[in-house]
Scaffold this active site. Structure first.
Site, PDB file in Angstrom:
ATOM      1  N   LYS A 168      32.702  50.303  32.052  1.00 35.75           N
ATOM      2  CA  LYS A 168      33.625  51.361  31.653  1.00 35.75           C
ATOM      3  C   LYS A 168      34.890  51.345  32.512  1.00 35.75           C
ATOM      4  CE  LYS A 168      31.786  55.172  30.261  1.00 35.75           C
ATOM      5  NZ  LYS A 168      31.100  56.434  30.165  1.00 35.75           N
ATOM      6  N   ARG A 197      31.854  60.261  35.306  1.00 31.85           N
ATOM      7  CA  ARG A 197      30.906  59.525  34.462  1.00 31.85           C
ATOM      8  C   ARG A 197      30.404  58.281  35.177  1.00 31.85           C
ATOM      9  NH1 ARG A 197      32.415  60.751  28.706  1.00 31.85           N
ATOM     10  NH2 ARG A 197      34.433  61.725  28.864  1.00 31.85           N
ATOM     11  N   GLY A 245      23.692  56.495  27.226  1.00 35.56           N
ATOM     12  CA  GLY A 245      22.946  57.744  27.376  1.00 35.56           C
ATOM     13  C   GLY A 245      21.987  57.767  28.552  1.00 35.56           C
ATOM     14  N   MET A 272      22.735  57.389  31.833  1.00 34.95           N
ATOM     15  CA  MET A 272      23.222  57.923  33.092  1.00 34.95           C
ATOM     16  C   MET A 272      23.920  59.246  32.841  1.00 34.95           C
ATOM     17  SD  MET A 272      22.402  55.447  35.102  1.00 34.95           S
ATOM     18  CE  MET A 272      23.472  55.530  36.490  1.00 34.95           C
ATOM     19  N   ARG A 292      34.414  49.366  24.691  1.00 37.73           N
ATOM     20  CA  ARG A 292      33.468  48.344  25.170  1.00 37.73           C
ATOM     21  C   ARG A 292      33.050  47.490  23.979  1.00 37.73           C
ATOM     22  NH1 ARG A 292      28.502  52.562  26.271  1.00 37.73           N
ATOM     23  NH2 ARG A 292      28.387  53.267  24.153  1.00 37.73           N
ATOM     24  N   HIS A 347      21.941  59.353  20.057  1.00 35.87           N
ATOM     25  CA  HIS A 347      21.177  58.550  21.017  1.00 35.87           C
ATOM     26  C   HIS A 347      20.216  57.599  20.299  1.00 35.87           C
ATOM     27  CE1 HIS A 347      17.700  57.890  23.694  1.00 35.87           C
ATOM     28  NE2 HIS A 347      18.656  57.663  24.574  1.00 35.87           N
ATOM     29  N   SER A 394       5.644  16.306  29.791  1.00 34.08           N
ATOM     30  CA  SER A 394       5.921  17.529  29.048  1.00 34.08           C
ATOM     31  C   SER A 394       5.490  18.690  29.941  1.00 34.08           C
ATOM     32  CB  SER A 394       5.152  17.543  27.736  1.00 34.08           C
ATOM     33  OG  SER A 394       5.429  18.735  27.056  1.00 34.08           O
ATOM     34  N   CYS A 406       7.000  22.355  26.806  1.00 35.30           N
ATOM     35  CA  CYS A 406       6.271  22.839  25.632  1.00 35.30           C
ATOM     36  C   CYS A 406       5.585  24.176  25.895  1.00 35.30           C
ATOM     37  CB  CYS A 406       5.277  21.801  25.143  1.00 35.30           C
ATOM     38  SG  CYS A 406       3.967  21.473  26.325  1.00 35.30           S
ATOM     39  N   TYR A 430      14.268  17.429  25.729  1.00 38.64           N
ATOM     40  CA  TYR A 430      14.025  18.343  24.616  1.00 38.64           C
ATOM     41  C   TYR A 430      13.295  19.599  25.087  1.00 38.64           C
ATOM     42  CZ  TYR A 430       9.172  16.726  24.703  1.00 38.64           C
ATOM     43  OH  TYR A 430       7.907  16.430  25.105  1.00 38.64           O
TER      44      TYR A 430
END
Ligand code: PEP
Ligand code: MG
Length: 913
Positions: free
Chosen positions: A29, A98, A107, A109, A350, A480, A804, A871, A891
């Protein structure tokens, strides 16, 4: 020089200290407020106390010494710029305080508005503005917020005490809305509020504005560690932040009459993704009223039809600024604004939150400049690379979610409807309380729940997380519930006004009918319709097109967007994406999702199919080699058939087949009844089954007789599986399909284990190939699942042609956490920040990852062309995929439905460089 903790913004570029790049220090913010000031967007000036100050506060329990001094200096600058003084008896400056961390936590904080109101300044404010009503309205709101947010945690005071007094006075003066109360009535309410404050806090309401400011900054810092904030961060996997910043800003007033308004807006629709501004506002109100869903807000489209021309003009300016901000940030924005007597102020901007569909649509439309639904032209804001970076794996994942079967839904009549706040289909049992929802889910993770509330607040996030969908009776698209659900991509319907909820009785009523908690309802989050009972759902167009072979679905605009993102992903990524698949059907699906081979075929799953399990059990019960060989022989044709199917499905792509891995007891029954059944089927005495089950019991089966250890004890297992693989390969290749089998030996800890089995594999395979005069080429490699294998990878790679990484077992053995039992303590670990994330989901880069890196390096030191892949489950988790790219793996391999996500993450990793 003292460290800078406070940063000014406002008064144009010259006076503004920060910019958008400083979000770590200023919070999202604060950084964006500074950025807007730099871009000459009208922003009420103020200053930001940095996250670094919060970190010191967290650490030491008090501010850094210099901080309050710096606050005073910046405040003086602000007072000069505004020509007003905090707490002044004539023309007082009022402030908002704020929170704002580097990542948004909507919502979560606390916020304090109208700071600086005192018995003295309220009069000055009334005089200076000529609006005593607004003055007393602001004062009562300030006492309420300050009492609740700042003093609430240290007293018995909370918002409801003030709410009661407000309701009482409204009744007394027959006021329908709070806006109907006069200045005198509000002044009376202020006295009531002060009395309530004193009663609960034990001290009078503070009349020193500097004290008010200091306590409020404290409160924002304190709110960083509240249970709900901590929970939100865990649920949203927000890690690595040092604290919140505090934004102190000159108040502007949306509640000074009918030429004033306040609202929130999005430059594009966060649910459907449509490139059309959407928003809501309230006339004559303050910001929190919109988010809290107290009055039903007005659609932003209506602002141009307002009677007050000041509002109309400001509305038009707002749309222009929104377009400017979107272009500036190169991303759809979520803004908060206030119109004070016809003058527009931007309070926040934002990057907007959105559901998966909107995330993908935004990316594609911003890069192609074409509306994907209508074909209309749109501004081009990004190139393909930039656009791809804005798509998240979870966006794609959500696009694969089911939606209701349209025909089945058309047959049902909705019991009510609300705003379509989060799309998709959700079916579940009604639950009216968030704690209860959380507990029910904990007890039975398969339970599907729909959380039904009047409206939600940050306290509900646990229950919202546990539910499949959320339904509220009040609140708008920016309430909210809506904001949080959209952030999660969860199905949500808001503001279903006809719904009556009786939490005490555990019922909801609508249209004269009552439904109890536990009854099933269905939510269509894309239309806002609520139904009783379960509506069958239907696959997403992508799944329909790719998996179900529905040709019409290939023309669906959602499918087409998926294709665009997939093309981009494949264009930019440098590593391959394979799949973990054990059957021809899974292999086919995975290929449709773009898999380029099988990275893990777990053969044990094949052992359970049909009546094969009987032969597997015969093998396990056998007393002699002869009996064992006979049982194994019966399994061979089945296995061969499976591999033929898989090789055909993969049509020339590499297939890694793992030899049998789990401990044998997993194939035996465990209840008395099942053992009896088995004894009968195999014509052996029950006692024999019982004895074998007892013999195979292990205290720690995960570290027991499994993996390569099985084939070392029973080489026939390895022989049979190798034969099945190679014979199938020869057969399929004879028919013209190229086959690339990779035989993988699991769970080795030493080179000797691998050598022992590699010899068997090669003997059997080479003999078949020779006899059949086949040209099949195969590889033999191993899984790296045991830390010792990683530590000695240079030796292991002398034999192994590929590695792998089985990071499920490797994580288990590196941490010493059982992969099956971590659930009992993981929540505590996450809450106490002992672990930042679940290491079985996202690879632990510094520990397990270090072993992977080391094994790749060591392995390639003795075999430079060593093929390396992953994997474990991590192969489909975006952050882990990025780690694999950085580590130089060839991969990643993941379950079929995660293949698109892995392709995307691989491309993003390549673009990140
Ligand atoms: C692993 O351990 O990561 C792995 C892929 O094998 P499994 O999950 O079958 O143990
Ligand atoms: Mg394993």
């Amino acid at each position: 020089m003292a460290k800078k903790y406070v940063y000014f913004y406002g008064g144009g570029k010259k006076m503004t200290d920060g910019d958008r790049t400083m979000r770590e220090i200023l919070g999202g913010k604060g950084a964006n407020l500074a950025e807007m000031c730099n871009a000459d967007v009208p922003v009420p000036p103020g200053f930001t106390v940095s996250t670094e100050a919060c970190a010191v506060y967290e650490d030491k329990g008090s501010y850094p010494k210099e901080m309050m001094q710096q606050v005073k200096v910046e405040l003086a600058k602000l007072e000069k710029l505004e020509g007003k003084k905090l707490g002044d008896a004539k023309n007082p400056l009022l402030l908002s305080v704020r929170s704002g961390a580097a990542q948004s936590m909507p919502g979560m904080m606390d916020t304090v508005l109208n700071l600086g109101m005192t018995d003295k300044s309220v009069k000055g404010f009334a005089e200076a503005t000529g609006n005593p009503r607004a003055a007393y309205d602001c004062y009562r709101r300030f006492i309420d917020m300050f009492g609740d947010v700042v003093m609430g945690p240290y007293s018995t005071l909370n918002h409801h005490h003030f709410e009661e007094a407000l309701t009482k006075i409204k009744k007394k003066y027959k006021a329908k809305q709070d806006t109907d109360l006069t200045a005198e009535q509000l002044a009376e309410l202020v006295d009531d509020y002060k009395a309530i404050y004193k009663k609960h806090v034990g001290k009078p309401f503070p009349q020193d504005p500097m004290k008010q400011l200091e306590l409020s900054i404290n409160a924002v810092f304190d709110s960083w560690q509240t249970e709900r904030a901590v929970k939100y961060r865990i649920l949203n996997k927000i890690t690595g932040l040092i604290g919140t910043a505090v934004n102190v800003q000159t108040m502007v007033f949306g509640n000074m009459g009918d030429d004033c308004a306040t609202g929130v807006a999005f430059t594009r629709d966060g649910s459907t993704g449509e490139a059309k501004p959407m928003g809501e506002y309230l006339v004559n109100a303050q910001g929190e009223d919109v988010v809290a869903g107290i009055r039903t807000p007005i659609n932003l489209d209506e602002i141009v039809n307002e009677e007050d021309q000041g509002l109309v003009k400001a509305g038009k300016q707002l749309l222009k600024i929104m377009a400017k901000l979107e272009k500036h940030y190169k991303y759809p924005q979520d803004v908060e604004f206030t119109i004070q007597q016809g003058k527009l102020y931007m309070l926040q901007t934002r990057n907007a939150k959105r559901v998966g569909l909107a995330g993908v649509r935004w990316a594609v439309e911003m890069a192609t400049g074409v509306d994907q639904m209508t074909g209309e032209k749109l501004p081009k804001l990004l190139n393909a690379k930039e656009a791809l970076m804005t798509v998240q794996g979870s966006d794609l994942e959500q696009l694969l979610f089911p939606i209701f079967d349209a025909k089945a839904e058309a047959k049902q009549t909705p019991i009510c409807s609300g705003l379509p706040a989060g799309p998709g289909a959700a079916v579940g049992a009604i639950v009216l309380n968030s704690d209860k929802a959380e507990q029910m889910k904990k007890k039975n993770p398969n339970q599907k729940l729909i959380l039904v509330r009047h409206e939600t607040s940050p306290e509900d996030v646990g229950g919202m997380g546990a539910a499949e969908g959320i339904l509220t009776s009040t609140g708008g698209m920016t309430s909210h519930a809506a904001v949080v659900a959209r952030g999660w991509g969860k199905c949500c319907i808001c503001g279903a006004g006809d719904l009556k909820i009786n939490e005490k009785k555990g019922t909801i009523s609508v249209g004269g009918k009552t439904y109890k908690e536990g009854e099933t309802i269905s939510l269509n989050g894309s239309t806002g319709k609520v139904y009783v009972g379960e509506i069958p759902s239907e696959s997403s167009p992508i799944v329909a097109a790719l998996v179900e072979g529905n040709k019409a679905a290939k023309k669906h605009w959602i499918y087409k967007m998926y294709e665009v993102v997939s093309e981009w992903s494949d264009k930019f990524r440098k590593i391959n994406v394979r799949t973990n698949a054990d059957s021809p059907a899974d292999s086919k699906n995975a290929r449709a999702f773009g898999a380029e081979g099988i990275g893990l075929c777990r053969t044990e799953h094949m052992f359970f199919e049909g009546d094969r399990i009987t032969d597997v059990r015969r093998f396990i019960l056998a007393d002699t080699d002869k009996e064992r060989n006979a049982a194994i022989k019966k399994l061979l044709p089945h296995q061969r058939k499976d591999f033929v199917g898989i090789f055909k499905a993969m049509d020339g792509l590499p297939v890694t087949v793992r030899l049998l891995d789990p401990p044998l007891h997993e194939f035996l029954p465990h209840t008395e009844a099942d053992m009896k059944k088995m004894a009968k089927e195999l014509s052996v005495p029950l006692s024999k089954v019982q004895e074998r089950v007892a013999e195979l019991h292990e205290f720690n089966p995960m570290l027991g007789h499994r993996g390569c250890r099985l084939s070392i004890t029973y080489p026939v297992l390895c022989e049979m599986q190798t034969r099945a693989i190679i014979e199938a390969a020869v057969k399929v290749q004879e028919k013209g399909t190229k086959v690339l089998p990779e035989i993988m030996i699991p769970l080795i800890g030493t080179k000797a284990e691998l050598d022992y089995l590699e010899k068997i594999v090669r003997r059997v395979a080479d003999e078949i190939i020779k006899t059949k005069k086949s040209k099949v080429k195969y590889m033999v490699g191993t899984m790296i699942e045991i830390p010792r294998a990683a530590l000695t990878a240079d030796q292991v790679a002398e034999t192994a042609e590929f590695f792998s990484f089985g990071t499920n077992d490797l994580t288990q053995m590196t941490f010493g956490y059982s992969r099956d039992d971590i659930g009992s303590f993981l929540p505590d670990y996450l809450e106490e920040k002992i672990l930042e994330t679940d290491p079985f989901q996202q690879i632990d880069e510094s520990g397990v990852g270090q072993l992977v890196e080391m094994a790749v390096q060591k392995g390639r030191s003795t075999r430079p062309k060593l093929k390396c892949g992953i994997c474990g489950e991590h192969g489909g988790e975006p952050n882990s995929v990025k780690f694999c790219v950085r580590t130089g793996l060839d991969y990643v391999s993941c379950s079929p439905y995660r293949v698109p996500i892995a392709r995307l993450a691989a491309a993003q990793a390549a673009l990140e460089g």
